[in-house]
Design a protein around this motif. Structure first.
Motif, PDB file in Angstrom:
ATOM      1  N   VAL A 188      10.268   9.414   4.929  1.00 53.97           N
ATOM      2  CA  VAL A 188      10.651   9.206   6.327  1.00 53.97           C
ATOM      3  C   VAL A 188      11.851  10.097   6.622  1.00 53.97           C
ATOM      4  N   LEU A 189      11.639  11.128   7.420  1.00 55.58           N
ATOM      5  CA  LEU A 189      12.726  12.025   7.775  1.00 55.58           C
ATOM      6  C   LEU A 189      13.569  11.395   8.874  1.00 55.58           C
ATOM      7  N   VAL A 190      14.855  11.265   8.629  1.00 52.54           N
ATOM      8  CA  VAL A 190      15.782  10.741   9.633  1.00 52.54           C
ATOM      9  C   VAL A 190      16.222  11.914  10.497  1.00 52.54           C
TER      10      VAL A 190
ATOM     11  N   ASP B 161       0.822  -1.212   0.000  1.00 55.64           N
ATOM     12  CA  ASP B 161       0.000   0.000   0.000  1.00 55.64           C
ATOM     13  C   ASP B 161       0.858   1.265   0.000  1.00 55.64           C
ATOM     14  N   TYR B 162       2.013   1.198   0.656  1.00 56.80           N
ATOM     15  CA  TYR B 162       2.882   2.362   0.791  1.00 56.80           C
ATOM     16  C   TYR B 162       4.345   1.944   0.609  1.00 56.80           C
ATOM     17  N   VAL B 163       5.102   2.814  -0.038  1.00 58.43           N
ATOM     18  CA  VAL B 163       6.549   2.631  -0.153  1.00 58.43           C
ATOM     19  C   VAL B 163       7.222   3.694   0.704  1.00 58.43           C
ATOM     20  N   LYS B 164       8.028   3.258   1.669  1.00 58.32           N
ATOM     21  CA  LYS B 164       8.704   4.183   2.572  1.00 58.32           C
ATOM     22  C   LYS B 164      10.096   4.503   2.043  1.00 58.32           C
ATOM     23  N   VAL B 165      10.411   5.792   1.984  1.00 56.00           N
ATOM     24  CA  VAL B 165      11.705   6.247   1.469  1.00 56.00           C
ATOM     25  C   VAL B 165      12.335   7.183   2.485  1.00 56.00           C
ATOM     26  N   GLY B 166      13.544   6.859   2.904  1.00 52.00           N
ATOM     27  CA  GLY B 166      14.235   7.677   3.879  1.00 52.00           C
ATOM     28  C   GLY B 166      14.781   8.962   3.290  1.00 52.00           C
ATOM     29  N   LEU B 167      14.643  10.040   4.046  1.00 47.98           N
ATOM     30  CA  LEU B 167      15.243  11.328   3.697  1.00 47.98           C
ATOM     31  C   LEU B 167      16.363  11.573   4.702  1.00 47.98           C
ATOM     32  N   TRP B 168      17.580  11.262   4.285  1.00 45.46           N
ATOM     33  CA  TRP B 168      18.733  11.344   5.174  1.00 45.46           C
ATOM     34  C   TRP B 168      19.327  12.748   5.141  1.00 45.46           C
ATOM     35  N   PRO B 169      19.704  13.294   6.292  1.00 46.14           N
ATOM     36  CA  PRO B 169      20.291  14.646   6.319  1.00 46.14           C
ATOM     37  C   PRO B 169      21.522  14.723   5.428  1.00 46.14           C
ATOM     38  N   ALA B 170      21.624  15.805   4.689  1.00 46.33           N
ATOM     39  CA  ALA B 170      22.784  16.026   3.818  1.00 46.33           C
ATOM     40  C   ALA B 170      23.195  17.488   3.936  1.00 46.33           C
ATOM     41  N   PRO B 171      23.855  17.859   5.048  1.00 43.06           N
ATOM     42  CA  PRO B 171      24.212  19.266   5.271  1.00 43.06           C
ATOM     43  C   PRO B 171      25.043  19.865   4.142  1.00 43.06           C
ATOM     44  N   SER B 172      25.853  19.021   3.493  1.00 42.27           N
ATOM     45  CA  SER B 172      26.699  19.537   2.417  1.00 42.27           C
ATOM     46  C   SER B 172      25.960  19.651   1.092  1.00 42.27           C
ATOM     47  N   ALA B 173      24.798  19.023   0.998  1.00 48.12           N
ATOM     48  CA  ALA B 173      24.047  19.056  -0.265  1.00 48.12           C
ATOM     49  C   ALA B 173      22.550  18.995   0.008  1.00 48.12           C
TER      50      ALA B 173
ATOM     51  N   ASP C  12      11.972   9.214  11.962  1.00 46.58           N
ATOM     52  CA  ASP C  12      12.608   8.015  12.491  1.00 46.58           C
ATOM     53  C   ASP C  12      14.047   8.371  12.831  1.00 46.58           C
ATOM     54  N   THR C  13      14.730   7.460  13.514  1.00 47.89           N
ATOM     55  CA  THR C  13      16.135   7.671  13.853  1.00 47.89           C
ATOM     56  C   THR C  13      16.985   6.582  13.227  1.00 47.89           C
ATOM     57  N   ALA C  14      18.254   6.897  12.999  1.00 49.42           N
ATOM     58  CA  ALA C  14      19.191   5.920  12.447  1.00 49.42           C
ATOM     59  C   ALA C  14      19.953   5.189  13.542  1.00 49.42           C
ATOM     60  N   GLU C  15      20.361   5.926  14.578  1.00 49.61           N
ATOM     61  CA  GLU C  15      21.135   5.335  15.671  1.00 49.61           C
ATOM     62  C   GLU C  15      20.174   4.756  16.709  1.00 49.61           C
ATOM     63  N   LYS C  16      19.856   3.490  16.555  1.00 46.12           N
ATOM     64  CA  LYS C  16      18.824   2.873  17.391  1.00 46.12           C
ATOM     65  C   LYS C  16      19.281   2.658  18.833  1.00 46.12           C
ATOM     66  N   ARG C  17      20.572   2.559  19.062  1.00 48.50           N
ATOM     67  CA  ARG C  17      21.065   2.276  20.414  1.00 48.50           C
ATOM     68  C   ARG C  17      21.155   3.520  21.295  1.00 48.50           C
ATOM     69  N   ARG C  18      20.807   4.663  20.765  1.00 54.20           N
ATOM     70  CA  ARG C  18      20.917   5.899  21.550  1.00 54.20           C
ATOM     71  C   ARG C  18      19.624   6.267  22.269  1.00 54.20           C
ATOM     72  N   GLY C  19      18.658   5.368  22.250  1.00 55.17           N
ATOM     73  CA  GLY C  19      17.442   5.606  23.012  1.00 55.17           C
ATOM     74  C   GLY C  19      16.250   5.937  22.144  1.00 55.17           C
TER      75      GLY C  19
END
Length: 240
Positions: free
Chosen positions: A120-122, A87-99, A147-154
């Motif tokens: 999905v904004l990371v 029904d839905y395709v999830k696509v991550g939007l990863w931060p890219a400060p340089s671009a 969502d978050t990428a670093e899952k072990r940080r809480g």
């Protein structure tokens, strides 16, 4: 109450999650990152099983952890995943400060796709409000998630201020889209999630028998659904 999204990696987990009351079945490989992708053949197989056993379940699938500069590959994966019948395709939007322009260009390209895409904004470094506005301006995405990428940080609710998350939910819903929250969420986050009132909340580690890569436990799915449904919407200050 927030509807329950549970991430699964195979048909057995998908059936267990749906049978325990999950509203959204999210197909991903947790061992391959925040939005690790399953092979299209496996996605199609899980979808076919779910459509027979749980025809009312909403199904999403991810395309993998890819930076925005790989837009052509992302779009190819979107097409392949969509063809599997989700029904839905999830696509991550990863931060890219340089671009940053590359991320906005990816959003524009996704908006032109014929299938239902959930960006999905990371947000490990915070919510990019301008990017949220840019995505909402297209008016075509059925939902936006964080969502978050670093899952072990809480849990997401520990890492970002609740007013920031509340503002995200409010603006997305005000523009007619569903708002989703995910990121190492725990069962104990249920009261705060009820206060934030997203349309859905995503879980993986909280419904397994250990780490997020462990086997899904349907008893924990059922318990989590009950916790999300318990009581009435609490004031945000109390949930904090």
């Amino acid at each position: 109450m927030p509807r329950l999204l549970v991430s699964v990696r195979d048909a057995e987990e998908a059936l267990a999650a749906a049978g325990a009351g999950a509203d959204f079945i999210d197909l991903k490989e947790p061992a391959d990152g925040a939005l690790g992708a399953l092979a299209p053949e496996r996605i199609a197989q899980i979808v076919s099983v779910l459509r027979v056993r749980h025809p009312g379940a909403r199904i999403s699938a991810t395309v993998g952890d890819l930076p925005a500069r790989q837009q052509p590959e992302i779009l190819r994966r979107v097409e392949r995943v969509a063809s599997c019948g989700v029904d839905y395709v999830k696509v991550g939007l990863w931060p890219a400060p340089s671009a940053p322009a590359a991320v906005r260009a990816l959003v524009d390209a996704l908006a032109a796709c014929p299938c239902s895409i959930v960006p999905v904004l990371v947000v490990d470094a915070g919510v990019d409000e301008a990017l949220v506005e840019h995505a909402l301006a297209h008016g075509c995405f059925p939902a936006l998630m964080v969502d978050t990428a670093e899952k072990r940080r809480g849990s997401l609710l520990e890492r970002l201020p609740l007013p920031v998350l509340a503002a995200f939910v409010e603006i997305v819903q005000a523009r007619g889209a569903m708002a989703g929250l995910a990121g190492s969420l725990r069962a104990d986050d249920a009261p705060a999630l009820r206060a934030l009132a997203p349309d859905f909340a995503g879980f993986r580690g909280a419904v397994t028998r250990g780490e997020r890569t462990a086997v899904l436990d349907p008893r924990r799915v059922a318990l989590l659904r009950r916790r999300l449904a318990a009581g009435t919407r609490a004031p945000l200050a109390a949930a904090a």
